[in-house]
Each structure stands twice: as structure tokens, then as C-alpha cells.
Enzyme design. Structure first.
Site, PDB file in Angstrom:
ATOM      1  N   ILE A   1       0.941  -1.393   0.050  1.00 36.05           N
ATOM      2  CA  ILE A   1       0.182   0.259  -0.337  1.00 36.05           C
ATOM      3  C   ILE A   1       0.852   1.170  -0.114  1.00 36.05           C
ATOM      4  CG2 ILE A   1      -2.050  -1.179   0.641  1.00 36.05           C
ATOM      5  CD1 ILE A   1      -0.858   0.227   3.499  1.00 36.05           C
TER       6      ILE A   1
ATOM      7  N   VAL B   1       5.547  -0.537   2.732  1.00 32.70           N
ATOM      8  CA  VAL B   1       4.347  -0.453   3.574  1.00 32.70           C
ATOM      9  C   VAL B   1       3.884  -1.538   3.140  1.00 32.70           C
ATOM     10  CG1 VAL B   1       2.915   0.134   4.488  1.00 32.70           C
ATOM     11  CG2 VAL B   1       4.433   1.836   3.779  1.00 32.70           C
TER      12      VAL B   1
ATOM     13  N   ASP C   1      11.665  13.328   9.623  1.00 33.50           N
ATOM     14  CA  ASP C   1      11.255  13.297   7.951  1.00 33.50           C
ATOM     15  C   ASP C   1       9.672  13.779   7.513  1.00 33.50           C
ATOM     16  OD1 ASP C   1      11.347  13.593   4.768  1.00 33.50           O
ATOM     17  OD2 ASP C   1      10.904  10.936   4.827  1.00 33.50           O
TER      18      ASP C   1
END
Length: 546
Positions: free
Chosen positions: A21, A29, A142
Site C-alpha cells: 500500500i 508498507v 522526515d
């Protein structure tokens, strides 16, 4: 051990990877099923650098697992829940709650930018998440729209994808020059490898808010070199859509991390906006609570010396920062470009060897607009201006010009020291010396004496402040003296002449000397008063008529 099916894979004997996904720089992921508890989860499969030796790979796995476990200890409604951290066939995996809904980046791409109220809501939720993480010693590293999830049906904001696989030392550039993280959202101090702390995540949040409001980061450029230059050197221009929360955006996008708006104050200002619908104002005496930045550390103004002394002007550390930063920036850019295959010569030609352009237009006319620095207690002192100086001793003044300044002999009949890089711009009866981009403005005005002297002049200016300066506030006038002559000190804040300019603060000294009246002021963004204070001190302390 992982087991393979026709289309699925089971890791750690428990988690069945069903559907990919997402993919990012740190790994892939998966939507997965927890076969033990019978629930859907998200599993992040972290990718290891194939160029590492066996020992280096082992150390990276251990560091990754250790940092993932630290994130797993964070409990906050706006931080993704980490259920498990496992290793399968010498590859680390992080098992997290599955959020039904896309990322903020996907929302912006599909439905366009959000409005200011929604941006403020998102900002408040993310600030809460960051405060929880930073309190536990965890940095995100991030922060960007792609790493913020929006839960379908509830619009819950969820911060995910902490910088788990960050290289040792948590810097942005690796030893090989490869970039870790997203340059458009990376703080300038991380670009240079100077430092990394909670302030760096707050810079990223400022860029994220701009992207949420306008559709893109204010540092987006066509090349990595362009992005780095924009982050570290170029003037920062928040989008027009950021106007309702501009003080927050500007405060978070402060290049000096020690002057950057902290999380608690940013959250307070955003909540104020949501409650009132009005643009929040950063207090003039605002001091970040995360860091020790005492007002007493400000250089003492030269006028606070005994009357019998002719003191040298204190050499301020801030004004020289621009040129020093230029050298540091060039080094950082060259290092980054080396990793990206861009020649250092091309980079230096692009930068022109300095950090900014030269302004060509005069600053807007205004009533004694001048930047003002705060005092040790956050309020203006009532100094007795007692510096004595022979009006004709220009050579003595020159000897006291601090490093990073130059003595200018103005054609209108006065001398003073201004920072290197400032250029002269006449504005009618006022003379301006402007920094690149006109961020800082030093103003000088000479006139005939007026009834009541400097104190009456400054009080009239204060009374007329709302008419001449949009958003005029916090004005105060103090009677004092300068070189044994009557003087008055005027300090105030205002909204700036344009939305892009943003809130400013002014510090203005007016005195009468013989048959002339002199007015010297400095104007600067509210969040950069500490940098502007030495400019004012030096301008007043080195001013000589004739």
C-alpha cells in the site's frame, strides 16, 4: 522465518503480508493480517543498503530496531501506534496500526490545498505529536505531507514514518553525500550537518503548513541544487494563503534554530487563531522556552557607558553571521552536489559567491519606521544616552567600526557604520540603508528642530502611529539623552506594509544636536529583533554629523 504463499508472505510466523500500500525511501508498507489477534495491521518492511558490509548491515539493523522500539513507547492520539518490531531473515519490520485513509499529500493532490482553519487544526495536532516525541528524546527527521495520514471518517491527523533508518548522528548528508530525508522540508542546519534537534522538526512543520495551504513547499525548485540554495540562502517567501497564520509560519521558518518559534508558542498562536479568527500576534518580548536565550545576553547599547568615557562599540556576533553562513552554505551545497553529481564550480557560478542580491528599489516611506530590539526584561529600558564624541572625529569613529560593518560617508552630510552588504536607498527626506531583500532597514532623517524637542516629536509620531503604520501596537516613548543632548526613544510593533512582509518591530532614537534634529532607526521582522539589535546599536553609536 518468512513463508511464501502464491501471493502472500508470512513473517515472524504471524503477520501475513497481503497488499503493498505504499513505498518510500526507507522501505515498503504492506497491508497485513495479524493471524494471532485476528486484526488488520500495517507492516513496514525496511530496506537495508546493499552496499553495506555484513557488520555494517548488522549495526544498521540493531540501530533500526532500537529506534523503532523507542517510537513504540510513544503514546499519543496523533502518533501512529507501533504494535510490534520484529526481524525476519535478517530484515527488520515494524508492525503498526492500519489507518484507513490517505496521506495529507494525497489529499492535497486529489482535493487541492486546505484553508487556513484546517491548516491550523493540522498544525496543532502535529505539534502535540512532536512535543510528545521530543519529550521522549525522539526526533521525526522526515516531517512532510506524505508522512501525515488523514483517517477516513474522522479526519484524525496521524504522524507516521519516523526517521527509523536515519544514519548515525542523525545528520542529513551521509558520508557518501547521499541525501536522507526530503530536501524541501529539511531545516538548513541539517543541510549543513551543523546540528539536529527538535527545532529541525519545527522548521519542517513550517514548510508542511505552506504546502498544505498552497499545494507545494516554498522551497520547491527544479533541481536538488536549487532546493538547497532556496532552503539555506534565498529569501523565504511564504505563500499568500498563509497570511491568516503568517506569524506562525514565519516563526517556524526562522533559519537560526535558536530564534525559531518553539512548539508550545506555535500551538498557542494557532489555537488563538482558531478561537478568534484573527491573525495571531507574536509577543514582542517572546523568548523561546525550549532554549536558554536570555535577554541579558544582548550586547549593551553603546549609550549606556559613563558620560566621561568614549567607549568602543561592542562587536556584535550576529551581523557577521551572514558571511559566515555563506561559507558554510557553500560547503554544504558543494557536499550535496558532489553526492548528486553536480560540479562545485557550477554551483559557485550559480550562487555568485554570496548569499543574496542587491536591492534596487527604496523602502516604502513611513513615519520613522525603525527596527527595535528588546531589553533584558522584555521591555524597553529608559537609557540615559551619554556617549560623548567629537563631531568631527570621523577617524576615531572608523577605528570603532566592528567586524562585518563598513563606515559610510553619506552625501547628505553624515557618517555611520552599516553592515556589509547593505546598500543606500534615498527615500525623500529619509535615507535608507537596506539589507539584501530589504529584510532589515536602517533609516536616517535630519530636520530642523521642532517645538517641544525630540520628546514632543516622538510623542506625536506615537499618536500618529495607527495612521502611518498598519496594525500599529505596543508603542512607547521614553525621554532620554544622547551625547549630552536631549533625546527620545520610540519603540513599536506593526503589521508591515504588505502581507508578504509580515509583522515588524521598530527601534527609533531622535535627538537634537545644535541647530539640527537627528532620527536614526532600524526596522526588522518581529522574529529577528535579536539580529537587528546590534545594527541599531552600531548605527547610533557611530553616527557623526558633518
Amino acid at each position: 522465518m518468512g513463508t511464501e504463499g502464491e501471493n502472500v508472505r508470512v513473517i515472524a510466523g504471524r503477520y501475513r503480508l497481503e497488499e503493498r500500500i505504499g513505498r518510500g525511501g526507507m522501505g515498503v508498507v504492506w497491508r497485513a493480517a495479524d493471524q494471532l489477534l485476528g486484526r488488520q495491521v500495517a507492516v513496514k518492511e525496511l530496506v537495508l543498503d546493499p552496499s553495506l558490509s555484513a557488520e555494517e548491515a548488522r549495526l544498521q539493523r540493531e540501530r533500526t530496531l532500537r529506534e523503532a522500539r523507542a517510537v513504540a513507547q510513544l503514546a499519543h492520539p496523533h502518533i501512529v501506534v507501533v504494535h510490534d518490531v520484529v526481524e525476519d531473515e535478517e530484515r527488520p519490520y515494524i508492525v503498526m496500526e492500519l489507518i484507513d485513509g490517505g496521506s495529507l499529500a494525497e489529499r492535497i493532490a486529489g482535493r487541492g490545498p486546505v484553508d487556513a482553519r484546517e491548516a491550523a487544526r493540522i498544525g496543532i495536532d502535529l505539534l502535540g505529536a512532536l512535543r510528545r516525541a521530543h519529550g521522549a528524546g525522539v526526533l521525526h527527521r522526515d516531517l512532510k505531507p506524505a508522512n501525515v495520514l488523514m483517517e477516513a471518517g474522522t479526519d484524525r491527523v496521524v504522524l507516521t514514518d519516523f526517521g527509523i533508518a536515519q544514519v548515525a548522528g542523525a545528520t542529513t548528508l551521509t558520508e557518501s553525500g547521499a541525501f536522507v530525508g526530503s530536501p524541501e522540508y529539511t531545516a538548513p542546519e541539517r543541510m549543513s550537518g551543523e546540528r539536529t534537534g527538535p527545532e529541525s522538526d519545527l522548521w519542517s512543520l513550517g514548510a508542511l503548513l505552506c504546502a498544505a495551504l498552497s499545494g507545494e513547499s516554498p522551497f520547491r525548485r527544479d533541481s536538488l541544487g536549487g532546493i538547497l540554495h532556496a532552503v539555506v540562502v534565498d529569501d523565504i517567501r511564504p505563500p499568500a494563503q498563509a497570511q491568516p497564520i503568517l506569524p506562525v509560519v514565519r516563526g517556524l521558518l526562522e533559519r537560526d534554530p535558536e530564534r525559531r518559534l518553539d512548539a508550545a508558542e506555535a500551538e498557542r498562536l494557532l489555537r488563538e487563531f482558531l478561537e478568534t479568527g484573527r491573525t495571531p500576534q507574536v509577543p514582542v518580548a517572546y523568548t523561546p522556552t525550549q532554549r536558554d536565550v536570555p535577554r541579558r545576553a544582548l550586547p549593551s547599547p553603546p549609550w549606556e557607558a559613563p558620560e566621561t568615557a568614549t567607549p568602543p562599540v561592542a562587536v556584535p556576533s550576529r551581523p557577521a553571521r551572514h558571511s559566515a553562513r555563506g561559507a558554510l552554505v557553500t560547503a554544504a551545497l558543494v557536499a550535496a552536489m558532489a553526492g548528486a553529481g553536480v560540479s562545485a564550480a557550477a554551483l559557485l557560478m550559480r550562487d555568485g559567491g554570496n548569499g543574496g542580491g542587491t536591492p534596487t528599489s527604496p523602502g516604502p516611506p513611513h513615519t520613522s519606521v525603525s527596527p527595535s530590539p528588546p531589553s533584558a526584561s522584555g521591555s524597553s529600558p529608559a537609557p540615559t544616552v551619554t556617549v560623548t564624541r567629537s563631531p568631527s572625529s570621523a577617524s576615531a569613529v572608523a577605528r570603532k567600526v566592528p567586524s562585518g560593518y563598513r563606515l559610510t560617508h553619506d552625501p547628505d552630510g553624515f557618517s555611520l557604520a552599516v553592515p556589509d552588504g547593505f546598500t543606500r536607498s534615498p527615500g525623500g527626506e529619509r535615507i535608507f540603508y537596506l539589507s539584501p531583500g530589504e529584510t532589515f532597514r536602517i533609516g536616517v532623517r535630519m530636520s530642523d528642530p521642532e517645538a517641544g524637542g525630540p520628546l514632543a516629536v516622538m510623542r506625536r509620531s506615537d499618536a500618529e502611529g495607527p495612521s502611518n503604520n498598519p496594525g500599529y501596537r505596543d508603542g512607547r516613548v521614553t525621554e532620554t539623552s544622547h551625547g549630552g543632548n536631549p533625546a527620545a526613544l520610540w519603540e513599536f510593533s506593526w503589521d508591515g506594509f504588505t502581507a508578504a512582509e509580515g509583522p515588524r518591530h521598530t527601534y527609533d532614537l531622535c535627538w537634537q544636536e545644535g541647530d539640527r534634529m537627528y532620527d536614526v532607526w532600524v526596522s526588522a521582522p518581529v522574529g529577528r529583533m535579536r539580529e537587528a539589535k546590534p545594527y541599531f546599536d552600531v548605527a547610533v553609536g557611530t553616527f557623526v554629523r558633518g
